[in-house]
Design an enzyme around this catalytic site. Structure first.
Site, PDB file in Angstrom:
ATOM      1  N   LYS A 177      46.679  50.685  41.639  1.00  0.00           N
ATOM      2  CA  LYS A 177      47.091  50.541  43.042  1.00  0.00           C
ATOM      3  C   LYS A 177      46.580  49.281  43.735  1.00  0.00           C
ATOM      4  CE  LYS A 177      45.318  54.608  43.642  1.00  0.00           C
ATOM      5  NZ  LYS A 177      44.870  55.958  44.042  1.00  0.00           N
ATOM      6  N   ASP A 213      41.566  62.635  43.300  1.00  0.00           N
ATOM      7  CA  ASP A 213      42.249  63.253  44.454  1.00  0.00           C
ATOM      8  C   ASP A 213      43.164  64.426  44.053  1.00  0.00           C
ATOM      9  OD1 ASP A 213      43.926  61.405  43.217  1.00  0.00           O
ATOM     10  OD2 ASP A 213      44.663  60.506  45.079  1.00  0.00           O
TER      11      ASP A 213
HETATM   12  C1  BGC Z   1      45.399  56.799  39.964  1.00  0.00           C
HETATM   13  C2  BGC Z   1      45.067  58.274  39.971  1.00  0.00           C
HETATM   14  C3  BGC Z   1      45.294  58.852  41.348  1.00  0.00           C
HETATM   15  C4  BGC Z   1      46.698  58.524  41.841  1.00  0.00           C
HETATM   16  C5  BGC Z   1      46.975  59.058  43.236  1.00  0.00           C
HETATM   17  C6  BGC Z   1      46.786  56.558  40.545  1.00  0.00           C
HETATM   18  O1  BGC Z   1      47.028  55.192  40.661  1.00  0.00           O
HETATM   19  O2  BGC Z   1      45.334  56.288  38.662  1.00  0.00           O
HETATM   20  O3  BGC Z   1      43.747  58.509  39.554  1.00  0.00           O
HETATM   21  O4  BGC Z   1      45.128  60.239  41.295  1.00  0.00           O
HETATM   22  O5  BGC Z   1      46.874  57.129  41.841  1.00  0.00           O
HETATM   23  O6  BGC Z   1      46.102  58.568  44.169  1.00  0.00           O
END
Ligand code: BGC
Length: 467
Positions: A177, A213
């Protein structure tokens, strides 16, 4: 076929043909876009099979695009009790929350502090990031005059893939992200947090749990609903966790009997056929080749997929031909797609207003209908892939869908994107008929805050601390 009152491109093509307006070139282009983003029932079924293979490989420690990370905690019983500070790191904001669990399935959020993470911090050094976290906790405590008791329990929601050996530590496997803070990958994030909070004189705080999360969402919902066995995020990123028999987690060194939540990290699932727009988007990210499913589904990316298609259309003068229009990288966000799709007016006046705001004047009805159709085509694929992923996880636990399953879902995309939920529900019906009814999709608000407090409480009772 028109889906649920929303036009996708085929309906737009049909309307244009009726008006005798569409050129053959435009019709061909729209047909090809429709084909590239189609995700048929057959595609969904195939995906479920391949997803199961990947889940099995991940659980056994074999090569897989699904990391299948044990969370070292089971779901809640509803009896968990106490006051907790919860931290939530994983999107554009960092949040600090004070939560109270009453031991009877009710959680109360007493205070919430929201801190925008500056871009420089997200992409700076790990020390800067964790100092920012500690500083924000300090501000929160001062703002609400919170008296910290000795050993105040803290739950840390860290929404990235972490390799855990117990509930109070975890090593960051990779960032997602858009985060790139240096010196964190390979490090124990709880240790980094503890070092930072000590620097800020917050010694009274004791980290009682570290959780993803999705695990928070599952824990929060299961606190009030014993049927909850899946937690999902559809937000900036996407991911899911579910309740697994420890005996099935073959890669665990010393499994004890019982159940444990497993974080699938499904955003990284890599077996869906991509098209040129997906590939172009992927190449431009700071994690090319990774999180391929996330890049087809989640809020951070959908707008950009649409923008790439629209840019092609603008270049070929299929859309906005009479106006000056350019969408540059990052300008068309998923929330703009949502706004476009929410316009139910005959003349598409909301879309017109939005475009005028961007300086794109004098658009025709056809321009606006095409824009809406493109958005719909892309969001519809996202929802159908999501449905196949949900089906994969639930049928892994219960192949014939005999039992009731509550799926706890958090995230803005699910909460706010027009028709996202409805399209998922319809696709699940397409796959499972009436049996789909026993799988209940429920929205959970503040899963990351309440959930990690519940996880901390479960862990403090000594359950599943380490295996
Ligand atoms: C992450 C996860 C996370 C999800 C939602 C993803 O980019 O790798 O660990 O749960 O985003 O936030």
């Amino acid at each position: 076929m028109a889906m649920y009152g929303q036009p996708d491109l085929r309906e737009v093509i049909f309307a244009l043909e009726g008006d005798g307006m569409a050129s053959q070139k435009l019709r061909d282009f729209l047909e090809s876009i429709n084909g590239k983003f189609d995700f048929t029932t057959e595609d969904m079924r195939r995906m479920v099979q391949s997803f199961h293979l990947e889940m099995g490989n991940g659980l056994s420690g074999r090569k897989s695009s699904l990391k299948m990370l044990p969370a070292f905690v089971d779901r809640a019983t509803g009896k968990e009790k106490g006051h907790f500070v919860a931290l939530d790191l994983g999107g554009t904001n960092f949040r600090v929350i004070q939560v109270e669990l009453d031991g009877r399935g009710h959680a109360r959020v007493n205070h919430t502090g929201k801190f925008v993470i500056p871009n420089a911090v997200m992409r700076g050094t790990g020390t800067q990031l964790f100092n920012f976290i500690a500083q924000s906790i300090e501000k929160f405590i001062l703002r609400y005059e919170i008296e910290l008791e000795k050993k105040s329990k803290l739950g840390f929601t860290f929404s990235f893939p972490i390799d855990q050996k117990n509930i109070v530590s975890g090593i960051l496997i990779n960032w997602t992200k858009g985060f790139t803070a240096t010196g964190v990958i390979g490090a124990n994030v709880v240790k980094l947090l503890e070092e930072a909070i000590r620097k800020y004189g917050l010694e009274n705080i004791q980290v009682a749990a570290l959780a993803n999360d999705t695990v928070g969402a599952l824990a929060a919902k299961s606190y009030e609903d014993p049927d909850c066995d899946v937690g999902i995020i559809f937000g900036t990123g996407t991911n899911a966790c579910y309740r697994e028999k420890t005996a099935n987690i073959l890669k665990l060194k010393n499994p004890v009997s019982g159940h444990m939540i497993v974080n699938t990290e499904w955003g990284n699932y890599s077996k869906i056929k991509s098209n040129e727009y997906d590939d172009k988007l992927d190449r431009a990210t700071n994690n090319p080749g990774r999180q391929r499913m996330e890049k087809m589904i989640s809020g951070m990316y959908l707008g950009e997929v649409a923008r790439l298609v629209l840019s092609d259309m603008i270049r070929s003068k299929f859309i906005f031909a009479g106006c000056k229009a350019r969408f540059s990288k990052g300008n068309f966000k998923t929330r703009h797609m949502a706004l476009v799709e929410s316009d139910k007016s005959k003349d598409l006046i909301k879309i017109e207003g939005y475009l005028e705001g961007l300086g794109i004047l004098d658009t025709t009805h056809e321009d606006r209908a095409l824009l809406k159709g493109v958005c719909r085509t892309i969001s519809r694929r996202a929802a159908r892939i999501s449905a196949a992923a949900i089906s994969s996880v639930v049928t892994w636990m219960d192949p014939k869908l005999r039992a009731k399953h509550t799926v706890a879902i958090d995230g803005t995309l699910y909460e706010k994107y027009p028709n996202f939920r409805r399209t998922i529900v319809a696709a699940l019906r397409e796959l499972h008929g009436d049996a789909a009814k026993r799988t209940k999709l429920t929205q959970v608000k503040d899963g990351s805050g309440i959930g990690v407090a519940v996880v901390a409480a479960v862990a403090s009772r000594g359950k599943s601390r380490s295996v």
